[in-house]
Design an enzyme around this catalytic site. Structure first.
Site, mmCIF file in Angstrom:
data_model
loop_
_atom_site.group_PDB
_atom_site.id
_atom_site.type_symbol
_atom_site.label_atom_id
_atom_site.label_comp_id
_atom_site.label_asym_id
_atom_site.label_seq_id
_atom_site.Cartn_x
_atom_site.Cartn_y
_atom_site.Cartn_z
ATOM 1 N N SER A 12 0.847 -1.197 0.000
ATOM 2 C CA SER A 12 0.000 0.000 0.000
ATOM 3 C C SER A 12 0.874 1.236 0.000
ATOM 4 C CB SER A 12 -0.902 0.006 1.233
ATOM 5 O OG SER A 12 -1.450 1.297 1.374
ATOM 6 N N HIS A 37 -1.214 -1.271 -4.267
ATOM 7 C CA HIS A 37 -2.487 -0.900 -3.632
ATOM 8 C C HIS A 37 -2.507 0.610 -3.402
ATOM 9 C CE1 HIS A 37 -6.026 -1.864 -1.089
ATOM 10 N NE2 HIS A 37 -5.578 -0.912 -0.278
ATOM 11 N N ASP A 39 -4.747 3.729 -1.850
ATOM 12 C CA ASP A 39 -5.841 4.057 -0.931
ATOM 13 C C ASP A 39 -6.354 5.462 -1.197
ATOM 14 O OD1 ASP A 39 -6.064 1.741 0.922
ATOM 15 O OD2 ASP A 39 -3.938 2.158 1.214
ATOM 16 N N MET A 41 -8.828 8.317 -0.143
ATOM 17 C CA MET A 41 -9.601 8.733 1.037
ATOM 18 C C MET A 41 -10.094 10.161 0.862
ATOM 19 S SD MET A 41 -6.988 7.302 3.866
ATOM 20 C CE MET A 41 -6.550 5.565 3.968
ATOM 21 N N HIS A 70 -8.363 1.165 -3.971
ATOM 22 C CA HIS A 70 -9.291 1.008 -2.846
ATOM 23 C C HIS A 70 -9.965 2.349 -2.603
ATOM 24 C CE1 HIS A 70 -9.567 0.019 1.774
ATOM 25 N NE2 HIS A 70 -10.741 0.288 1.230
ATOM 26 N N MET A 72 -12.224 4.828 -0.821
ATOM 27 C CA MET A 72 -12.885 5.153 0.450
ATOM 28 C C MET A 72 -13.484 6.535 0.270
ATOM 29 S SD MET A 72 -9.927 3.608 2.917
ATOM 30 C CE MET A 72 -8.735 3.518 1.589
ATOM 31 N N MET A 141 -11.271 -5.818 5.577
ATOM 32 C CA MET A 141 -10.512 -4.862 6.376
ATOM 33 C C MET A 141 -10.226 -5.482 7.745
ATOM 34 S SD MET A 141 -9.993 -2.306 4.406
ATOM 35 C CE MET A 141 -8.991 -1.485 5.642
ATOM 36 N N PHE A 147 -6.383 4.866 8.038
ATOM 37 C CA PHE A 147 -4.989 5.115 8.423
ATOM 38 C C PHE A 147 -4.155 3.855 8.304
ATOM 39 C CE2 PHE A 147 -7.723 8.038 10.700
ATOM 40 C CZ PHE A 147 -7.127 9.261 10.424
ATOM 41 N N GLY A 148 -2.891 4.040 8.000
ATOM 42 C CA GLY A 148 -1.939 2.941 8.049
ATOM 43 C C GLY A 148 -1.444 2.760 9.476
ATOM 44 N N GLY A 149 -0.707 1.691 9.697
ATOM 45 C CA GLY A 149 -0.023 1.502 10.972
ATOM 46 C C GLY A 149 -0.896 1.121 12.152
ATOM 47 N N ASP A 179 -6.543 -6.445 4.428
ATOM 48 C CA ASP A 179 -5.928 -5.116 4.439
ATOM 49 C C ASP A 179 -5.971 -4.540 5.850
ATOM 50 O OD1 ASP A 179 -5.057 -2.557 3.852
ATOM 51 O OD2 ASP A 179 -6.760 -2.031 2.575
ATOM 52 N N GLY A 180 -4.786 -4.263 6.387
ATOM 53 C CA GLY A 180 -4.702 -3.577 7.676
ATOM 54 C C GLY A 180 -3.937 -4.373 8.714
ATOM 55 N N GLY A 201 1.083 -1.961 4.029
ATOM 56 C CA GLY A 201 1.753 -0.683 3.892
ATOM 57 C C GLY A 201 3.027 -0.638 4.708
#
Ligand code: DX5
Ligand code: ZN
Length: 224
Positions: A12, A37, A39, A41, A70, A72, A141, A147-149, A179-180, A201
């Site tokens: 990601s 990937h 994202d 947002m 993706h 969002m 998900m 958010f990442g991390g 994902d996540g 990511g």
């Protein structure tokens, strides 16, 4: 015994160095990633803002990997064509992002793209059950999107297993992705539950050696 197909790894870009995105996309392609990937947002469907189709278009010159986009954003339908034109190969939607998921998927397919449905942690698998004939990818998900991390939600593992059973019963080849919070440990749990694609990511772009990081997610050891 036939060897299981290799797990797909989709880094990601959200965790990449945003001052060097072209270089980062090239680097993960060289490191053996399968998809990139992306994202998207909108600060409304999710509490964060990332980037839009102009950035995808710019990246296309730097990277030949399939763009796994993706979305969002809500409403999503008015933006699907823009991402298709900008170079998306897969377009993934949340059922909550529009009034008619079936119609949105038809639109993605009519534009010649692979269609995906993304399930938030609280979204039941039934959200995708009656549109599976239009779906190429189901993405679970394992964090709340935005958010990442974040930390992997292990409570989603039985959901992945249930989706794997649903896909097998349907008999069509559908990619089951997560994902996540994916790292080598959670990746192993997700693969065991039935996932065959991993979005990651931090675990890729936060590593010093992208190729080793991708190999470790596949479970193939550092040489991957
Ligand atoms: C979250 C995004 C993810 C995110 C994953 O809304 O959908 O793709 O980039 O980041 P990590 O792998 O760091 O959890
Ligand atoms: Zn994502």
């Amino acid at each position: 015994m036939a060897r299981a197909p290799r797990t797909i790894v989709a880094p990601s870009l959200l965790a990449a160095d945003f001052a060097r995105l072209g270089e980062e996309a090239r680097a993960v392609e060289a490191a053996g990633a399968d998809w990139l990937h992306l994202d998207i947002m909108d600060g409304h469907f999710v509490p964060n803002i990332s980037f839009g189709p102009v950035l995808l278009k710019g990246l296309r010159a730097h990277c030949r990997l399939p763009f796994d986009v993706h979305l969002m954003i809500e409403p999503v339908d008015p933006y699907i064509a823009a991402f298709a034109d900008a170079g998306a190969d897969h377009i993934l939607l949340h059922p909550e992002a529009g009034p008619h998921l079936h119609r949105s998927l038809q639109l993605v397919r009519a534009l010649g793209k692979r269609a995906g449905v993304v399930l938030n942690p609280a979204t039941p698998i039934e959200a995708v059950a009656w549109v599976l004939d239009l779906v190429d990818i189901v993405l679970v998900m394992t964090v709340n999107p935005g958010f990442g991390g974040q930390q992997f939600l292990a409570a989603q593992l039985p959901k992945i297993a249930a989706l794997r059973r649903m896909i097998e019963a349907g008999g069509r080849a559908i990619t089951l992705a997560v994902d996540g919070g994916i790292n080598p440990y959670t990746a192993a749990a997700a693969r065991k539950a039935g996932a065959n694609a991993l979005v990651a990511g931090t675990a890729v772009f936060g590593a010093t050696d992208y190729a080793s990081a991708i190999g470790e997610l596949r479970g193939a050891g550092p040489a991957g």
